[in-house]
Design a protein around this motif. Structure first.
Motif, PDB file in Angstrom:
ATOM      1  N   MET A   1     -42.880 -48.293 -73.742  1.00  0.00           N
ATOM      2  CA  MET A   1     -42.662 -49.176 -75.142  1.00  0.00           C
ATOM      3  C   MET A   1     -41.496 -50.070 -75.012  1.00  0.00           C
ATOM      4  SD  MET A   1     -44.787 -48.553 -77.467  1.00  0.00           S
ATOM      5  CE  MET A   1     -45.758 -47.728 -78.173  1.00  0.00           C
ATOM      6  N   ALA A   2     -41.291 -50.857 -75.688  1.00  0.00           N
ATOM      7  CA  ALA A   2     -40.513 -52.055 -75.792  1.00  0.00           C
ATOM      8  C   ALA A   2     -38.772 -51.406 -76.028  1.00  0.00           C
ATOM      9  CB  ALA A   2     -40.758 -52.948 -76.941  1.00  0.00           C
ATOM     10  N   GLY A   3     -38.656 -50.364 -76.531  1.00  0.00           N
ATOM     11  CA  GLY A   3     -37.549 -49.918 -76.686  1.00  0.00           C
ATOM     12  C   GLY A   3     -36.807 -49.990 -78.159  1.00  0.00           C
ATOM     13  N   TYR A   4     -37.783 -50.674 -79.047  1.00  0.00           N
ATOM     14  CA  TYR A   4     -37.424 -50.794 -80.380  1.00  0.00           C
ATOM     15  C   TYR A   4     -38.701 -50.559 -81.193  1.00  0.00           C
ATOM     16  CZ  TYR A   4     -39.222 -55.597 -79.647  1.00  0.00           C
ATOM     17  OH  TYR A   4     -39.776 -56.761 -79.180  1.00  0.00           O
ATOM     18  N   ALA A   5     -38.796 -50.405 -82.449  1.00  0.00           N
ATOM     19  CA  ALA A   5     -39.799 -50.237 -83.109  1.00  0.00           C
ATOM     20  C   ALA A   5     -40.294 -51.566 -83.920  1.00  0.00           C
ATOM     21  CB  ALA A   5     -39.583 -49.312 -84.471  1.00  0.00           C
ATOM     22  N   PRO A   6     -41.541 -51.808 -84.031  1.00  0.00           N
ATOM     23  CA  PRO A   6     -42.070 -53.076 -84.575  1.00  0.00           C
ATOM     24  C   PRO A   6     -41.650 -53.030 -85.937  1.00  0.00           C
ATOM     25  CG  PRO A   6     -43.867 -51.417 -84.252  1.00  0.00           C
ATOM     26  CD  PRO A   6     -42.848 -50.719 -83.488  1.00  0.00           C
ATOM     27  N   LYS A   7     -41.617 -54.408 -86.265  1.00  0.00           N
ATOM     28  CA  LYS A   7     -41.227 -54.546 -87.587  1.00  0.00           C
ATOM     29  C   LYS A   7     -42.177 -54.188 -88.718  1.00  0.00           C
ATOM     30  CE  LYS A   7     -38.183 -58.554 -86.740  1.00  0.00           C
ATOM     31  NZ  LYS A   7     -37.930 -60.130 -86.975  1.00  0.00           N
ATOM     32  N   ARG A   8     -41.663 -53.811 -89.849  1.00  0.00           N
ATOM     33  CA  ARG A   8     -42.633 -53.393 -91.048  1.00  0.00           C
ATOM     34  C   ARG A   8     -42.963 -54.702 -91.835  1.00  0.00           C
ATOM     35  NH1 ARG A   8     -44.291 -49.247 -88.637  1.00  0.00           N
ATOM     36  NH2 ARG A   8     -42.676 -47.483 -88.563  1.00  0.00           N
ATOM     37  N   PHE A   9     -44.210 -54.842 -92.538  1.00  0.00           N
ATOM     38  CA  PHE A   9     -44.388 -55.835 -93.423  1.00  0.00           C
ATOM     39  C   PHE A   9     -44.804 -54.927 -94.764  1.00  0.00           C
ATOM     40  CE2 PHE A   9     -47.060 -58.797 -95.612  1.00  0.00           C
ATOM     41  CZ  PHE A   9     -46.530 -59.921 -95.545  1.00  0.00           C
ATOM     42  N   LEU A  10     -43.939 -55.452 -95.747  1.00  0.00           N
ATOM     43  CA  LEU A  10     -44.229 -54.750 -97.259  1.00  0.00           C
ATOM     44  C   LEU A  10     -45.018 -55.604 -97.962  1.00  0.00           C
ATOM     45  CD1 LEU A  10     -41.347 -53.992 -95.922  1.00  0.00           C
ATOM     46  CD2 LEU A  10     -40.689 -53.321 -98.186  1.00  0.00           C
ATOM     47  N   GLY A  11     -45.263 -56.811 -97.915  1.00  0.00           N
ATOM     48  CA  GLY A  11     -46.114 -57.572 -98.866  1.00  0.00           C
ATOM     49  C   GLY A  11     -45.341 -58.160 -99.900  1.00  0.00           C
ATOM     50  N   ARG A  12     -43.995 -58.326 -99.921  1.00  0.00           N
ATOM     51  CA  ARG A  12     -43.370 -58.995-100.827  1.00  0.00           C
ATOM     52  C   ARG A  12     -43.348 -60.593-100.634  1.00  0.00           C
ATOM     53  NH1 ARG A  12     -38.067 -55.986 -98.915  1.00  0.00           N
ATOM     54  NH2 ARG A  12     -37.898 -57.839 -97.997  1.00  0.00           N
ATOM     55  N   VAL A  13     -43.084 -61.275-101.914  1.00  0.00           N
ATOM     56  CA  VAL A  13     -43.310 -62.530-101.919  1.00  0.00           C
ATOM     57  C   VAL A  13     -42.334 -63.321-101.026  1.00  0.00           C
ATOM     58  CG1 VAL A  13     -42.906 -64.394-103.324  1.00  0.00           C
ATOM     59  CG2 VAL A  13     -43.895 -62.483-104.488  1.00  0.00           C
ATOM     60  N   ASP A  14     -41.249 -62.823-100.622  1.00  0.00           N
ATOM     61  CA  ASP A  14     -40.360 -63.296 -99.650  1.00  0.00           C
ATOM     62  C   ASP A  14     -40.725 -63.232 -98.300  1.00  0.00           C
ATOM     63  OD1 ASP A  14     -39.405 -60.783-100.012  1.00  0.00           O
ATOM     64  OD2 ASP A  14     -37.388 -61.111 -99.587  1.00  0.00           O
ATOM     65  N   GLU A  15     -41.807 -62.609 -97.889  1.00  0.00           N
ATOM     66  CA  GLU A  15     -42.013 -62.174 -96.547  1.00  0.00           C
ATOM     67  C   GLU A  15     -43.141 -63.046 -96.090  1.00  0.00           C
ATOM     68  OE1 GLU A  15     -41.613 -57.607 -95.465  1.00  0.00           O
ATOM     69  OE2 GLU A  15     -43.039 -58.128 -97.213  1.00  0.00           O
ATOM     70  N   ASP A  16     -43.039 -63.306 -94.985  1.00  0.00           N
ATOM     71  CA  ASP A  16     -44.042 -64.547 -94.424  1.00  0.00           C
ATOM     72  C   ASP A  16     -44.988 -63.882 -93.491  1.00  0.00           C
ATOM     73  OD1 ASP A  16     -45.434 -66.552 -93.191  1.00  0.00           O
ATOM     74  OD2 ASP A  16     -43.532 -67.641 -92.618  1.00  0.00           O
ATOM     75  N   ILE A  17     -46.304 -63.914 -93.876  1.00  0.00           N
ATOM     76  CA  ILE A  17     -47.131 -62.922 -93.156  1.00  0.00           C
ATOM     77  C   ILE A  17     -47.345 -63.489 -91.657  1.00  0.00           C
ATOM     78  CG2 ILE A  17     -49.217 -64.381 -94.061  1.00  0.00           C
ATOM     79  CD1 ILE A  17     -49.059 -60.321 -92.952  1.00  0.00           C
ATOM     80  N   ASP A  18     -47.399 -64.936 -91.487  1.00  0.00           N
ATOM     81  CA  ASP A  18     -47.332 -65.762 -90.206  1.00  0.00           C
ATOM     82  C   ASP A  18     -46.368 -65.243 -89.210  1.00  0.00           C
ATOM     83  OD1 ASP A  18     -49.963 -66.822 -90.929  1.00  0.00           O
ATOM     84  OD2 ASP A  18     -48.687 -68.572 -91.875  1.00  0.00           O
ATOM     85  N   GLU A  19     -45.102 -64.980 -89.952  1.00  0.00           N
ATOM     86  CA  GLU A  19     -43.793 -64.520 -89.165  1.00  0.00           C
ATOM     87  C   GLU A  19     -44.104 -63.234 -88.605  1.00  0.00           C
ATOM     88  OE1 GLU A  19     -40.234 -65.535 -87.012  1.00  0.00           O
ATOM     89  OE2 GLU A  19     -41.644 -67.165 -88.134  1.00  0.00           O
ATOM     90  N   PHE A  20     -44.400 -62.537 -89.438  1.00  0.00           N
ATOM     91  CA  PHE A  20     -44.638 -61.124 -89.245  1.00  0.00           C
ATOM     92  C   PHE A  20     -45.755 -60.822 -87.988  1.00  0.00           C
ATOM     93  CE2 PHE A  20     -47.798 -57.228 -89.836  1.00  0.00           C
ATOM     94  CZ  PHE A  20     -46.613 -56.571 -89.250  1.00  0.00           C
ATOM     95  N   ILE A  21     -46.735 -61.389 -88.123  1.00  0.00           N
ATOM     96  CA  ILE A  21     -47.776 -61.546 -87.199  1.00  0.00           C
ATOM     97  C   ILE A  21     -47.319 -61.999 -85.704  1.00  0.00           C
ATOM     98  CG2 ILE A  21     -50.210 -62.430 -86.405  1.00  0.00           C
ATOM     99  CD1 ILE A  21     -50.995 -62.031 -89.205  1.00  0.00           C
ATOM    100  N   LYS A  22     -46.608 -63.096 -85.761  1.00  0.00           N
ATOM    101  CA  LYS A  22     -45.900 -63.612 -84.596  1.00  0.00           C
ATOM    102  C   LYS A  22     -44.974 -62.611 -83.934  1.00  0.00           C
ATOM    103  CE  LYS A  22     -42.331 -66.142 -84.043  1.00  0.00           C
ATOM    104  NZ  LYS A  22     -41.368 -67.338 -84.382  1.00  0.00           N
ATOM    105  N   ASP A  23     -44.184 -62.011 -84.751  1.00  0.00           N
ATOM    106  CA  ASP A  23     -43.285 -60.810 -84.289  1.00  0.00           C
ATOM    107  C   ASP A  23     -43.952 -59.526 -83.765  1.00  0.00           C
ATOM    108  OD1 ASP A  23     -40.843 -62.329 -84.976  1.00  0.00           O
ATOM    109  OD2 ASP A  23     -40.760 -61.320 -86.792  1.00  0.00           O
ATOM    110  N   TYR A  24     -45.260 -59.470 -84.505  1.00  0.00           N
ATOM    111  CA  TYR A  24     -45.972 -58.092 -83.956  1.00  0.00           C
ATOM    112  C   TYR A  24     -46.471 -58.352 -82.683  1.00  0.00           C
ATOM    113  CZ  TYR A  24     -49.718 -54.805 -83.824  1.00  0.00           C
ATOM    114  OH  TYR A  24     -50.704 -53.728 -83.637  1.00  0.00           O
ATOM    115  N   ARG A  25     -47.147 -59.726 -82.280  1.00  0.00           N
ATOM    116  CA  ARG A  25     -47.668 -60.075 -81.066  1.00  0.00           C
ATOM    117  C   ARG A  25     -46.496 -60.191 -79.918  1.00  0.00           C
ATOM    118  NH1 ARG A  25     -51.312 -65.165 -81.305  1.00  0.00           N
ATOM    119  NH2 ARG A  25     -51.849 -64.248 -79.389  1.00  0.00           N
ATOM    120  N   LEU A  26     -45.336 -60.536 -80.307  1.00  0.00           N
ATOM    121  CA  LEU A  26     -44.138 -60.463 -79.529  1.00  0.00           C
ATOM    122  C   LEU A  26     -43.939 -59.104 -78.775  1.00  0.00           C
ATOM    123  CD1 LEU A  26     -41.858 -63.330 -80.741  1.00  0.00           C
ATOM    124  CD2 LEU A  26     -43.145 -63.321 -78.633  1.00  0.00           C
ATOM    125  N   TYR A  27     -43.902 -58.198 -79.901  1.00  0.00           N
ATOM    126  CA  TYR A  27     -43.826 -56.635 -79.700  1.00  0.00           C
ATOM    127  C   TYR A  27     -44.956 -56.204 -78.696  1.00  0.00           C
ATOM    128  CZ  TYR A  27     -43.492 -51.639 -80.452  1.00  0.00           C
ATOM    129  OH  TYR A  27     -43.404 -50.263 -80.051  1.00  0.00           O
TER     130      TYR A  27
END
Length: 69
Positions: A1-27
């Motif tokens: 594993m990467a040594g860290y947990a993947p980020k979580r996405f809560l679905g709040r207005v201030d979150e960016d789904i595109d950024e989350f997916i980018k981070d998920y792919r990096l993970y």
């Protein structure tokens, strides 16, 4: 594993789904998780679902899971 947990996405207005997916792919890359076969594709999808929490999880459960595209 990467040594860290993947980020979580809560679905709040201030979150960016595109950024989350980018981070998920990096993970996935850092964790050396590929989608080369059906088993690994299923693994990455289950991991993706586990990253969705709160409103995002409820939305995915209602709108996406179990659907036949």
């Amino acid at each position: 594993m990467a040594g860290y947990a993947p980020k979580r996405f809560l679905g709040r207005v201030d979150e960016d789904i595109d950024e989350f997916i980018k981070d998920y792919r990096l993970y996935l890359t850092a964790a050396n998780i590929t989608t080369a076969n059906a088993g690994s594709k299923q693994r990455t999808l289950e991991l993706f679902w586990s990253c969705l929490t709160d409103e995002a999880s409820r939305w995915a459960e209602d709108k996406l899971k179990g659907k036949k595209w």
